[in-house]
Scaffold this active site. Sequence first.
Site, PDB file in Angstrom:
ATOM      1  N   GLY A 171       0.821  -1.195   0.000  1.00 44.56           N
ATOM      2  CA  GLY A 171       0.000   0.000   0.000  1.00 44.56           C
ATOM      3  C   GLY A 171       0.861   1.253   0.000  1.00 44.56           C
ATOM      4  CB  ALA A 172       1.352   4.043  -1.945  1.00 40.28           C
ATOM      5  N   GLY A 173      -0.539   4.177   1.235  1.00 40.60           N
ATOM      6  CA  GLY A 173      -1.489   5.007   1.948  1.00 40.60           C
ATOM      7  C   GLY A 173      -0.815   5.928   2.935  1.00 40.60           C
ATOM      8  N   GLY A 193       2.169   3.667   4.919  1.00 36.44           N
ATOM      9  CA  GLY A 193       3.141   3.117   3.972  1.00 36.44           C
ATOM     10  C   GLY A 193       3.707   4.178   3.054  1.00 36.44           C
ATOM     11  CG  ASN A 234      -2.426   0.339  15.659  1.00 29.88           C
ATOM     12  OD1 ASN A 234      -1.274   0.619  15.970  1.00 29.88           O
ATOM     13  ND2 ASN A 234      -3.221   1.189  15.039  1.00 29.88           N
ATOM     14  CE  LYS A 276       0.612   2.171  17.563  1.00 30.36           C
ATOM     15  NZ  LYS A 276       0.950   2.146  16.134  1.00 30.36           N
ATOM     16  CD  GLU A 326      -7.410  -1.740  12.300  1.00 30.74           C
ATOM     17  OE1 GLU A 326      -6.565  -2.459  11.739  1.00 30.74           O
ATOM     18  OE2 GLU A 326      -7.121  -0.736  12.947  1.00 30.74           O
TER      19      GLU A 326
END
Length: 306
Positions: free
Chosen positions: A7-9, A12, A103, A186, A269
């Site tokens: 991905g290039a979101g 990323g 996450n 986290k 999520e």
Amino acid sequence: MRILVVGAGAIGGYFGGRLMEKGVDVTFLVRKKRKQQLEKYGLLVESVHGNMAFPEPKTIQAGEMAEAFDIILLSTKAYHLEGAIRDIRPYTGNKTLILPLLNGIAHMDQLTAVFGEENVLGGLCFIETTLGENGKVIHTSPVHDLVFGERSGEKTGRILKLQEAFSGTKANFRLSENIEQGMWHKYLFISTLSGVTSLFRSPIGPIREQAFGLNSIKEVLKEASAITRGLGAPLADGIEEAQVKKIREIGYEMKSSLQRDMEKQQAIEADHFFGYLLEKAELLDLHAPVLAAIYANLKVYEKNNL
């Protein structure tokens, strides 16, 4: 070192861009719509640490031929994980390392089952990014940390080689000798922040300044830490107090990514974060009423909006 970024979101695209800025060989695995966007506008990043523009980033789509990569950086949402696993399998070899930035914890079992214990590193990131017009990655706060390491904590030759590849960028890539603890910490923090902000539909500031809101924050931490400690998670002593302090200090208008996704009526999520915790609570015979309320709120959202 050849790196494949899935991905290039918002995540990323940012960290992949910082690596490209240094000169690292980065390829983005993207879907058709994102590929067309990148071909038209390039990879654009707006950040307080310096803007970036790459007119022709290297991309592939699932199914295209390519040699195995050395590192695969996985920053997809949990609900896209199965598809991402399917897509990246042709691009892995015996020595390909998978570096997940998702996450939570549940994804680790899925990844090790497919790629093997030895090929999956530990990883996490702290960054506040979103996608703007024409797919521009907008980095909205000074924090841009990516933490990685062997899950055993060892400083192996391969992890030191990866550290060298990640060094010298404008982002904070950091090698950890205790990455599993970092991932659990986290998980605890994000579950609390995303839980209360999504429940109250508010940035963190108004929640924590209200007495019952602050109490809710503490109760989520208490319930989540009891569950994770019950699972044998390597939480540090006093982590609950430390995280309450951290939540008191973050920006008044801070929202969780889960809350922002809800505001955009996008997928969330819920099961990966809270369903997992409640499933484990039942096995451990632990009572978690606030986590249950958060989960119920998210499932009602899904039913009404998705």
